[in-house]
Design an enzyme around this catalytic site. Sequence first.
Site: not given
Length: 488
Positions: A215, A433, A460
């Site tokens: 991320s 995602d 995610h």
Amino acid sequence: MLRAVGLAALAVLLAACTSAPAPVPSPAPPPPDLRKFTTQTLAWSPCGEALDCAHLTVPLDYAAPDGKTVTVGLLRHKAAKQRIGSLVVNPGGPGGRGTATAASLAKTPAAAPLLDRFDVVGFDPRGVGTSEPRITCRTAAEQDADRASDVESDMSPAGVQKQLAETTAYGAKCAEATKYGKEFLANVGTRDVVRDLDVLRAALGDEKLTYLGYSYGTQIGAAYAEAYPRNVRAMVLDGAIDPAQGLVESLVKQAAGFQDALNEFTEWCACPLAGSTEAFQRLVRPLITKPLPAGNRKLSFEDAITGTFAGLYARGDWPALKAALAQVGQGNGRTLLAFADDYYQRDRDGRYSGAIDAYFAVRCVDHNRLTDRAEITRAHESMLAGAPFLAGGTPDTSELDICSTWPVPPTSAEHVPRVEALPKTLVISTTHDPATPHQQGVDLAKQLKSALLTYEGVQHTVFLDGNACVDRAGITYLIDGTAADTRC
């Protein structure tokens, strides 16, 4: 760029016309001497089963390395055999704790081949977790009160002014409550985290960095690749962020990503209370004026939206999210509030980790600032157009207001990273995602000339989460550098 070139050409032309001597360019300042930091000995001490902890000392301000220092918290699981080097990990956020990620990976069966070959080292970026000082803004009671308030739902002129006053006060609280105040806030962005990461690489004794970022951790990785391309051995960037996206664009596309995930959820769920966007709105909009009981607390509309966000991150959470929404229909907000607590990292004793404060502090110095109220309003409208399930309140739009009055200026700006001599890296991006939509990974892979692994699913980040295809590709790459475009 064109304007700068034009001015330079004009300067040369004027010099020729006047026969004045060409100006001698000032020499670039020498890079700061960081040897006392890069050669430091890390004082590892046991902090759990097969785990060691330490702190890395770094300059508060890299422009003044002989001035104040701060520390970065570290956690290590040593390689079991045939050590290659260190694998440095970061889970994202901003505000996520790499120390917790490393400790988790040490117990993850899928990570076993990496645990054999690498010292897995997690770091808490400056201002986060076990690093000192820690970014501090609201007290726990103030954070609870902010979540319980639905001021973001009031888009009248008076409501907007109230929101702006609250977000301005929030930034002031961060500067007041955090050690070193504005000086520290001015040096917590990705620019400075990347410098810390290179000091860490050197202090670990690694000639080149092997890195795993999830991320926001992919943004750290991309920035490191741009700043120190020749210091990279290997990089896996999972749940990729496109560093060329501005703050508004990233929020608008993320909102659309969550709408996409909600659509996938509602198709899977086929449940009357949340079987469509309209049904979801009918379920949660009454909470704007009448929050639901949730134990000794109440579930606000904003917390209902945030809790739903949290439940959409991974398909494995969908049964629990379905049950939580069913409870809301029965007048009980306890489980959905627990989802929101998890998102905000609030423990059962009511304490917050500080991740949300760190999130805003980093994001506000990482992007160009938007201050025009009309543009902010248009951004809100764009978010709602792409994510109608948010109608009535948009939790993340407060970020625009907070950053518009943040007490220190940005230290970075969105741009396409410029990398030369960067070895092959691996970007992993998931088709549905919700937080970092798939196209961002496609774009980052092009920018870094990386191999792209596309995972078909609703999740995610996915590496080392048990998908054999993804895990095999990522592990093989990290160990021997072999990577190619593929789908799993």
